[in-house]
Design a protein around this motif. Structure first.
Motif, PDB file in Angstrom:
ATOM      1  N   LEU A 276       0.838  -1.206   0.000  1.00 44.02           N
ATOM      2  CA  LEU A 276       0.000   0.000   0.000  1.00 44.02           C
ATOM      3  C   LEU A 276       0.868   1.250   0.000  1.00 44.02           C
ATOM      4  CD1 LEU A 276      -2.853  -0.867   2.524  1.00 44.02           C
ATOM      5  CD2 LEU A 276      -3.154  -0.242   0.122  1.00 44.02           C
ATOM      6  N   VAL A 319      -8.044   1.580  -3.288  1.00 43.96           N
ATOM      7  CA  VAL A 319      -7.040   2.320  -2.522  1.00 43.96           C
ATOM      8  C   VAL A 319      -7.352   3.810  -2.583  1.00 43.96           C
ATOM      9  CG1 VAL A 319      -4.596   2.930  -2.342  1.00 43.96           C
ATOM     10  CG2 VAL A 319      -5.267   0.593  -2.926  1.00 43.96           C
ATOM     11  N   LEU A 333      -7.303   0.843   2.161  1.00 47.59           N
ATOM     12  CA  LEU A 333      -8.401   0.235   1.410  1.00 47.59           C
ATOM     13  C   LEU A 333      -9.710   0.698   2.016  1.00 47.59           C
ATOM     14  CD1 LEU A 333      -6.964  -3.397   1.137  1.00 47.59           C
ATOM     15  CD2 LEU A 333      -6.735  -1.518  -0.496  1.00 47.59           C
TER      16      LEU A 333
END
Length: 373
Positions: A276, A319, A333
């Motif tokens: 991420l 995202v 998320l």
């Protein structure tokens, strides 16, 4: 090495080395074979000592542009860049295979696009491919797949690609071979008082020193891209060094002198959170107030009450960037689609069910799916 305690590339079980166009290709569009052969010989010694290596190699567009006679080094248009890349990539991969083969090493070509590492499933596939190739003693040679990449779906530079490759491969270090010796306090080509920063941190002052230009005119990066690469590597728990590559045996010279800029590794996030943090794209943004920002820094989830605005179009599971006072504080998320997020922004948990007409999830972004940047 005088600064081995900070980062000694030889100590990394897996090392990523990125070589830019300005080092690999002459202004006339030819490979610097003698210089490159010296680099390969050093890499072969490292491989023989047990180190696993991944090369991120620029140069396809520069090589292809000469063969096709294209202006501006093949970068006058997207179509020219794609055609030059398609032509030059064959020459580039042949050169690497030949030079590595002369040292008894097997090369493998991997061409990646931004989506290959932004999409979680494809990222895991790439990671598995790296693991298998390295287990077989192969040296992957990676480049962006510029033949199909567009402005919207491309890394745009191999510095950030190298950091993402390091993350996918579980590398402990990244070395960016550059046409400058590292990050300076000012542009050394303009300011004779510019000083090399040997041990750097990622803060506002460091970012302000970066120059977006590429000295050679052949590359597409610049110091800003290298700092973004350092951010990605830091999130993955990998060291990153920017060192001058114009001298013979640049890796050996760095080991001996320590001259270059090192961004020391961070603690490293769990794999999903590191992925991420290393992403370069997001589907939207959630703007938050100061109270929510403080809660996130303390490890909390993002609740709807802390949201003051929602931007973009996204679905549950996409995202999103979480923005506080104009700065991207975190990425995660999202638990709601954009329309629902706009309806519940600023609401307390007790009001969510009445607004949405069903029992809601308490968090806009749960802390288990969120990483601070």
């Amino acid at each position: 090495m005088t600064r081995a305690t900070v980062f000694d590339p030889a100590s990394c079980p897996i090392l990523v080395v990125k070589i830019g166009s300005a080092l690999l290709v002459t202004p006339e569009g030819e490979v610097r074979r003698a210089w490159l052969a010296g680099v390969v010989a050093d890499l072969a010694r490292r491989h023989a000592a047990g180190q696993k290596l991944i090369l991120v190699s620029s140069g396809a567009i520069a090589l292809g542009a000469r063969r096709l006679g294209l202006p501006a080094g093949g970068r006058a248009s997207l179509e020219d860049a794609q055609a030059a890349a398609a032509t030059g990539q064959i020459a580039l991969s042949h050169c690497w295979a030949e030079l590595l083969g002369a040292e008894g090493l097997t090369a493998a070509q991997m061409l990646l696009t931004l989506d290959d590492l932004e999409d979680r499933r494809r990222y895991l596939n790439a990671s598995a491919t790296f693991a298998r190739l390295l287990s077989l003693g192969v040296v992957p040679v990676v480049n962006e797949n510029d033949t199909v990449a567009t402005e919207e779906i491309r890394f745009g530079d191999n510095d950030r690609l190298a950091a993402r490759v390091a993350q996918a491969a579980g590398a402990g270090g990244v070395v960016l071979l550059s046409d400058v010796d590292g990050l300076f306090t000012a542009n050394p080509g303009v300011d004779p008082e510019a000083r090399l920063i040997e041990d750097a941190v990622l803060d506002a002052a460091t970012l302000a020193m970066a120059d977006r230009g590429s000295a050679s005119g052949m590359g597409s990066g610049g110091m800003i891209a290298k700092l973004e690469a350092a951010r990605i590597a830091h999130a993955a728990g990998a060291h990153l060094a920017i060192i001058g590559g114009r001298r013979p045996d640049p890796l050996g010279a760095f080991r001996a002198s320590g001259r270059g800029t090192v961004f020391a590794a961070g603690p490293g996030a769990p794999a999903r959170k590191a992925w991420l943090a290393g992403r370069l794209t997001a589907k939207g943004r959630i703007l938050i107030d100061a109270g929510a920002a403080q809660a996130l820094r303390q490890g909390a989830s993002l609740l709807p009450a802390g949201a003051i605005g929602v931007e973009g179009g996204f679905a549950r599971g996409d995202v999103v960037d979480i923005v506080s006072d104009g700065r991207t504080l975190a990425r995660g998320l999202v638990e709601y689609d954009a329309d629902q997020a706009r309806r519940i922004a600023g609401l307390r948990t007790a009001a969510l069910a009445e607004t949405l007409g069903h029992a809601p999830r308490a968090a806009l972004v749960h802390r288990d799916h969120l990483v601070l940047l």
